[in-house]
Write a protein that holds these residues in place. Structure first.
Motif, short mmCIF file in Angstrom:
data_model
loop_
_atom_site.label_atom_id
_atom_site.label_comp_id
_atom_site.label_asym_id
_atom_site.label_seq_id
_atom_site.Cartn_x
_atom_site.Cartn_y
_atom_site.Cartn_z
N VAL A 195 39.80 36.80 23.36
CA VAL A 195 39.23 38.11 23.65
C VAL A 195 39.58 38.44 25.10
CG1 VAL A 195 37.14 39.51 23.69
CG2 VAL A 195 37.35 37.62 22.04
N ALA A 196 40.28 39.57 25.29
CA ALA A 196 40.79 39.92 26.62
C ALA A 196 40.26 41.27 27.07
CB ALA A 196 42.32 39.94 26.61
N GLU A 197 39.66 41.32 28.25
CA GLU A 197 39.21 42.61 28.79
C GLU A 197 40.38 43.56 29.02
OE1 GLU A 197 36.05 43.72 29.54
OE2 GLU A 197 34.98 41.87 29.05
N GLN A 198 41.55 43.01 29.36
CA GLN A 198 42.77 43.79 29.55
C GLN A 198 43.90 43.10 28.80
OE1 GLN A 198 42.64 46.76 31.22
NE2 GLN A 198 40.45 46.32 31.48
N PHE A 199 44.83 43.89 28.27
CA PHE A 199 45.95 43.30 27.55
C PHE A 199 47.09 44.31 27.52
CE2 PHE A 199 47.95 41.53 23.58
CZ PHE A 199 48.26 40.29 24.13
N LEU A 200 48.20 43.90 26.92
CA LEU A 200 49.36 44.77 26.82
C LEU A 200 48.98 46.12 26.20
CD1 LEU A 200 51.94 42.18 25.43
CD2 LEU A 200 51.79 43.01 27.78
N PRO A 201 49.58 47.20 26.70
CA PRO A 201 50.73 47.27 27.61
C PRO A 201 50.40 47.14 29.09
CG PRO A 201 50.14 49.46 26.90
CD PRO A 201 49.26 48.54 26.13
N HIS A 202 49.10 47.10 29.44
CA HIS A 202 48.75 46.92 30.86
C HIS A 202 49.03 45.47 31.26
CE1 HIS A 202 46.77 47.46 34.67
NE2 HIS A 202 45.90 46.52 34.41
N VAL A 203 49.76 45.30 32.35
CA VAL A 203 50.16 43.96 32.79
C VAL A 203 49.42 43.61 34.08
CG1 VAL A 203 52.06 42.48 33.52
CG2 VAL A 203 52.44 44.20 31.73
N ASN A 204 48.66 42.53 34.05
CA ASN A 204 48.02 41.98 35.25
C ASN A 204 47.87 40.48 35.03
OD1 ASN A 204 45.88 41.68 33.47
ND2 ASN A 204 44.53 43.11 34.50
N GLY A 205 47.13 39.82 35.91
CA GLY A 205 47.01 38.38 35.81
C GLY A 205 46.34 37.92 34.53
N VAL A 206 45.35 38.67 34.06
CA VAL A 206 44.67 38.30 32.82
C VAL A 206 45.64 38.40 31.65
CG1 VAL A 206 42.80 38.90 31.24
CG2 VAL A 206 42.41 39.00 33.71
N THR A 207 46.36 39.52 31.56
CA THR A 207 47.33 39.70 30.48
C THR A 207 48.37 38.59 30.49
OG1 THR A 207 47.06 42.10 30.63
CG2 THR A 207 49.00 41.30 29.47
N HIS A 208 48.89 38.29 31.69
CA HIS A 208 49.94 37.27 31.80
C HIS A 208 49.45 35.92 31.29
CE1 HIS A 208 53.46 35.24 33.43
NE2 HIS A 208 52.65 34.37 34.01
N PRO B 28 43.30 54.71 35.85
CA PRO B 28 43.43 54.93 34.41
C PRO B 28 44.23 53.85 33.69
CG PRO B 28 44.80 56.47 35.66
CD PRO B 28 43.91 55.80 36.65
N GLU B 29 45.04 53.06 34.41
CA GLU B 29 45.78 51.98 33.76
C GLU B 29 44.85 50.90 33.22
OE1 GLU B 29 46.33 53.04 36.80
OE2 GLU B 29 48.43 53.68 37.00
N VAL B 30 43.67 50.79 33.81
CA VAL B 30 42.68 49.80 33.38
C VAL B 30 41.77 50.45 32.34
CG1 VAL B 30 40.73 48.37 34.11
CG2 VAL B 30 42.76 48.56 35.56
N HIS C 156 38.04 32.03 22.83
CA HIS C 156 38.49 31.98 24.22
C HIS C 156 38.33 33.38 24.79
CE1 HIS C 156 42.00 30.98 27.17
NE2 HIS C 156 41.49 32.14 27.52
N VAL C 157 37.48 33.53 25.81
CA VAL C 157 37.19 34.85 26.39
C VAL C 157 37.79 34.90 27.79
CG1 VAL C 157 35.41 36.54 26.89
CG2 VAL C 157 35.06 34.91 25.05
N ALA C 158 38.79 35.77 27.96
CA ALA C 158 39.53 35.86 29.22
C ALA C 158 38.89 36.89 30.14
CB ALA C 158 40.99 36.23 28.95
N SER C 159 38.40 36.42 31.28
CA SER C 159 37.83 37.28 32.32
C SER C 159 36.76 38.22 31.77
CB SER C 159 38.95 38.09 32.99
OG SER C 159 38.51 38.64 34.21
N PRO C 160 35.68 37.67 31.18
CA PRO C 160 34.70 38.51 30.50
C PRO C 160 33.90 39.39 31.45
CG PRO C 160 33.88 36.26 30.68
CD PRO C 160 35.32 36.24 31.14
#
Length: 387
Positions: A6-19, A71-73, A96-100
């Motif tokens: 579970v990701a708070e941010q994911f593709l297409p937005h690219v940041n450290g969590v997505t990576h 707005p990207e977030v 697995h919860v990424a950066s909840p």
């Protein structure tokens, strides 16, 4: 194993969590595990319940709205009941919860209600960010939320000794270390490009920053480097402060957002990498610079404390002491022998930190979470009050 990420941010937005999530997905796929991702919707995935795929991995999109001023977030939310239905359909062994924070909190509650092991990865200092965005009054309440989330999860994984200490200070229990890997095939010194260096530096030493152009990154502190003789500041990235930083750093070169091979080439073509942000729980770009044999000057707080061995592979400077930042950079750009010695050590430092090795450790944490969850949910356990 079957892993729901579970990701708070994911593709297409690219940041450290997505990576990080992408690298974990690659590892799980290559080892024969099954995974799915629950993540916010974006422009092409705005419909309720829409699903897409990344390299064969199912992505369940949750309706979201853009963050005001950035707005990207995206900010996604659903009911705990809906999250439980999604998890029940997939039947994971571990969640697995990424950066909840919002969506991740709903996932943690859903996993707890279903009796599923849940690993919460602390990756973003949201309370610290609040102060940078002028909402410091919210910091105490945000830490209360962080504590509730992570103490409800089975295990919390933190990427640095500083972040572990920070979580302990705020009452978070069951915290383990899990660092990030670095792609040493992509980020390597052989990608240094003299044509790129000439285009952006014109024969000068190049001091580069890579990351979001947002208040919490404190890129404005690089103003002290903008007038260094025979040196050019290069800023790689995008974000809400882009225009303000262009005005503040009139002599700098703004390369914009880069990824993949283009980013690795630019990183390897720097002489010194700088990172002034004081709220990094880890700082992946420092590892990527080191993998390219580029020495680092970073603020001595948070994640960089574990990564930069001051006077060996780079320099740390005191938080807020921008004159020290300037002197440390000037020391390296003005001394070829020292800079190259630091570069060799930086390169050697990160070679064992592959994503494969780091994800092997993650699997051990998953297995530990299964064991801990079995103990915590045992009907007649003796530690009822500790969770």
């Amino acid at each position: 194993m079957r892993i729901a990420l579970v990701a708070e941010q994911f593709l297409p937005h690219v940041n450290g969590v997505t990576h990080s999530v992408i690298r974990v997905l690659e590892y799980l796929r290559d080892r024969g595990h099954e995974a799915m991702v629950i993540a916010p919707s974006y422009e092409k995935t705005m419909f309720l319940g829409s699903v897409d795929q990344v390299d064969g991995v199912r992505i369940e999109r949750i309706p979201s709205l853009p963050l005001a001023g950035y707005p990207e977030v995206r900010v996604a939310s659903c009911t705990v009941n809906r999250m439980q239905r999604i998890l029940n359909r997939f039947a994971p062994d571990v969640v697995h919860v990424a950066s909840p924070f919002i969506l991740g909190w709903q996932a943690i509650q859903a996993a707890s209600g279903l009796g599923l092991p849940c690993v919460a990865v602390y990756q973003t200092d949201v309370p610290g960010y609040a102060a940078r965005y002028g909402a410091g009054v919210l910091e105490k309440g945000m830490w209360s939320h962080v504590r509730a989330m992570h103490n409800t999860a089975t295990l919390t994984l933190a990427p640095s000794t500083a972040s572990i200490s920070q979580l302990h200070e705020h009452g978070v229990r069951r915290v383990r270390m899990w660092r990030r890997g670095v792609d040493t095939e992509r980020f390597r010194p052989e990608r240094r490009d003299h044509a790129w260096r000439e285009r952006v530096g014109g024969g000068r030493r190049i001091v580069g920053y890579v990351g979001r152009l947002a208040p919490e990154k404190q890129v404005a502190d690089l103003v002290v480097l903008d007038s260094l003789p025979d040196t050019r500041v290069v800023v790689i990235g995008s974000g809400p402060e882009k225009d303000a930083l262009r005005a503040l750093l009139p002599n700098a070169h703004f390369e914009g957002f880069l990824s993949g091979t283009e980013l690795a080439t630019a990183m390897a073509s720097l002489d010194v990498f700088v990172h002034p942000g004081e709220h990094e729980t880890f700082c992946q770009t420092i590892q990527e610079a080191m993998a390219c044999a580029v020495p680092v000057v970073a603020v001595g707080r948070g994640g960089p404390l574990d990564l930069v061995d001051s006077s060996r592979n780079g320099w740390l400077y005191r938080p807020g002491d921008t004159e020290s930042l300037r002197e440390r950079v000037r020391d390296l750009v003005g001394d070829d022998a020292k800079r190259l010695a630091f570069a060799r050590t930086a390169h050697r430092t990160v070679q064992p930190r592959t994503w494969s090795a780091v994800c092997d450790q993650l699997m051990e944490h998953y297995e530990r979470a299964v064991r801990v969850n079995a103990r915590l949910t045992r009907p007649h356990r003796t530690d009822v009050g500790t969770r």
